[in-house]
Design a protein around this motif. Structure first.
Motif, PDB file in Angstrom:
ATOM      1  N   SER A  27       0.837  -1.199   0.000  1.00  0.00           N
ATOM      2  CA  SER A  27       0.000   0.000   0.000  1.00  0.00           C
ATOM      3  C   SER A  27       0.870   1.247   0.000  1.00  0.00           C
ATOM      4  O   SER A  27       2.071   1.201   0.296  1.00  0.00           O
ATOM      5  N   ARG A  28       0.238   2.374  -0.289  1.00  0.00           N
ATOM      6  CA  ARG A  28       1.003   3.625  -0.284  1.00  0.00           C
ATOM      7  C   ARG A  28       1.436   3.999   1.140  1.00  0.00           C
ATOM      8  O   ARG A  28       2.464   4.649   1.323  1.00  0.00           O
ATOM      9  N   THR A  29       0.676   3.569   2.153  1.00  0.00           N
ATOM     10  CA  THR A  29       1.092   3.862   3.524  1.00  0.00           C
ATOM     11  C   THR A  29       2.330   3.039   3.900  1.00  0.00           C
ATOM     12  O   THR A  29       3.214   3.530   4.616  1.00  0.00           O
ATOM     13  N   THR A  30       2.410   1.813   3.406  1.00  0.00           N
ATOM     14  CA  THR A  30       3.611   1.020   3.651  1.00  0.00           C
ATOM     15  C   THR A  30       4.806   1.637   2.930  1.00  0.00           C
ATOM     16  O   THR A  30       5.930   1.663   3.465  1.00  0.00           O
ATOM     17  N   TRP A  31       4.574   2.147   1.730  1.00  0.00           N
ATOM     18  CA  TRP A  31       5.645   2.803   0.984  1.00  0.00           C
ATOM     19  C   TRP A  31       6.195   3.995   1.768  1.00  0.00           C
ATOM     20  O   TRP A  31       7.401   4.132   1.949  1.00  0.00           O
TER      21      TRP A  31
ATOM     22  N   ARG B 163      -2.383  -0.110  14.000  1.00  0.00           N
ATOM     23  CA  ARG B 163      -2.024  -0.518  12.637  1.00  0.00           C
ATOM     24  C   ARG B 163      -0.760   0.223  12.170  1.00  0.00           C
ATOM     25  O   ARG B 163       0.132  -0.377  11.573  1.00  0.00           O
ATOM     26  N   ARG B 164      -0.703   1.499  12.471  1.00  0.00           N
ATOM     27  CA  ARG B 164       0.469   2.284  12.080  1.00  0.00           C
ATOM     28  C   ARG B 164       1.730   1.753  12.762  1.00  0.00           C
ATOM     29  O   ARG B 164       2.793   1.651  12.144  1.00  0.00           O
ATOM     30  N   TYR B 165       1.603   1.391  14.034  1.00  0.00           N
ATOM     31  CA  TYR B 165       2.749   0.880  14.775  1.00  0.00           C
ATOM     32  C   TYR B 165       3.247  -0.438  14.164  1.00  0.00           C
ATOM     33  O   TYR B 165       4.454  -0.642  13.976  1.00  0.00           O
ATOM     34  N   VAL B 166       2.319  -1.320  13.833  1.00  0.00           N
ATOM     35  CA  VAL B 166       2.702  -2.605  13.242  1.00  0.00           C
ATOM     36  C   VAL B 166       3.373  -2.375  11.884  1.00  0.00           C
ATOM     37  O   VAL B 166       4.410  -2.995  11.579  1.00  0.00           O
ATOM     38  N   ILE B 167       2.826  -1.476  11.079  1.00  0.00           N
ATOM     39  CA  ILE B 167       3.395  -1.202   9.755  1.00  0.00           C
ATOM     40  C   ILE B 167       4.811  -0.671   9.884  1.00  0.00           C
ATOM     41  O   ILE B 167       5.739  -1.143   9.213  1.00  0.00           O
TER      42      ILE B 167
END
Length: 285
Positions: free
Chosen positions: A127-131, A194-198
């Motif tokens: 995803s773009r958030t992972t990028w 979710r943000r922390y895990v990513i």
């Protein structure tokens, strides 16, 4: 020699991201082993330079995906604009730096191709958030290493003045924009768990490939110098990294701090050393 054009004459606030136009002249007066005549430590810096043009384009592209969704005139919009400008300037200057390495016989094109493949593989089905999380991870690496150069300017004692100036300038700007990718991630992935895990998963993955690639790049550069079996230089590099000045040893607590749930790049307070470094940059320009 350094040429600097400012967009405005007034002092830049410590929490701003200035858009400089800084240029360096890299000529034949610069020694091949510009860091104290030490081959492998010089090549350690040079390996980073080879990584930067494609790496920083990767950073810019990851943040640009969100640019149209950030309200114009907001602090984040201004920070993103500053981030993109600074990273684009880094790309320009490090391409010139790398042309010098290529003229020395360094396999810059081959190593560029390796970075391009690595990036293509990392972007498959994410995803773009992972990028942007990957960008935030790598920005954390550059920020904590830059922090060491600013806190301990003696690290660059004995280096060629122009090359030392390039790395000090780069360290200043990495420190100035160190929180931008992280703030974009926070804005567009507002769910804390979710943000922390990513971001933790991204950091673990990034760290493996970053260290492997860095070691490989230094090895290839030493090989082009016919110095890959120079064990004295390898031991000197290891001592420089882990003993004195021990840059890697010193950054380890800051690297681990990434995994704290309350982490934010600005919680590593670099304001005082950044202010001093900015003053020095202005005096030299």
């Amino acid at each position: 020699m350094i040429f600097l054009r400012k967009r405005e004459s007034k002092p830049v606030p410590a929490n701003d991201i200035p858009q400089r136009d800084l240029r360096f002249t890299l000529d034949d007066s610069i020694p091949r082993y510009w860091y104290r005549g030490w081959c492998h430590v010089t090549r350690f810096f040079d390996a980073f330079s080879i990584m930067f043009p494609l790496g920083e384009k990767f950073f810019i592209d990851s943040v640009k995906q969100f640019r149209d969704e950030i309200p114009t005139g907001t602090p984040l919009a201004q920070e993103v604009a500053g981030f993109i400008h600074q990273e684009a300037t880094h790309i320009r200057e490090h391409r010139l730096y790398n042309q010098r390495l290529a003229a020395q016989g360094a396999p810059t094109a081959e190593l560029d191709a390796l970075i391009a493949r690595r990036q293509q593989n990392s972007l498959r089905n994410i995803s773009r958030t992972t990028w942007v999380a990957l960008t935030a991870c790598l920005e954390h690496y550059t920020a904590i290493l830059s922090d060491q150069l600013l806190r301990h300017p003696e690290i660059l004692d004995g280096a060629d003045p122009t090359m030392a100036a390039i790395w000090r300038w780069h360290a200043i700007e990495e420190t100035e924009h160190k929180a931008v990718a992280f703030d974009v991630l926070t804005t567009f992935e507002p769910r804390p768990l979710r943000r922390y895990v990513i971001r933790c998963g991204a950091m673990l993955g990034v760290s493996v490939f970053f260290v492997i690639d860095l070691i490989y790049f230094v090895y290839r550069l030493a090989a082009c110098d016919r110095q890959r079996a120079n064990w004295r230089e390898w031991w000197r590099l290891l001592a420089w990294l882990f003993v004195y000045p021990g840059i890697f040893t010193r950054v380890m607590p800051s690297w681990l701090y990434w995994f704290a749930p309350w982490f934010h790049p600005n919680r590593i307070d670099s304001r005082a050393v950044l202010a001093n470094a900015r003053r020095s940059l202005e005096e030299q320009s």
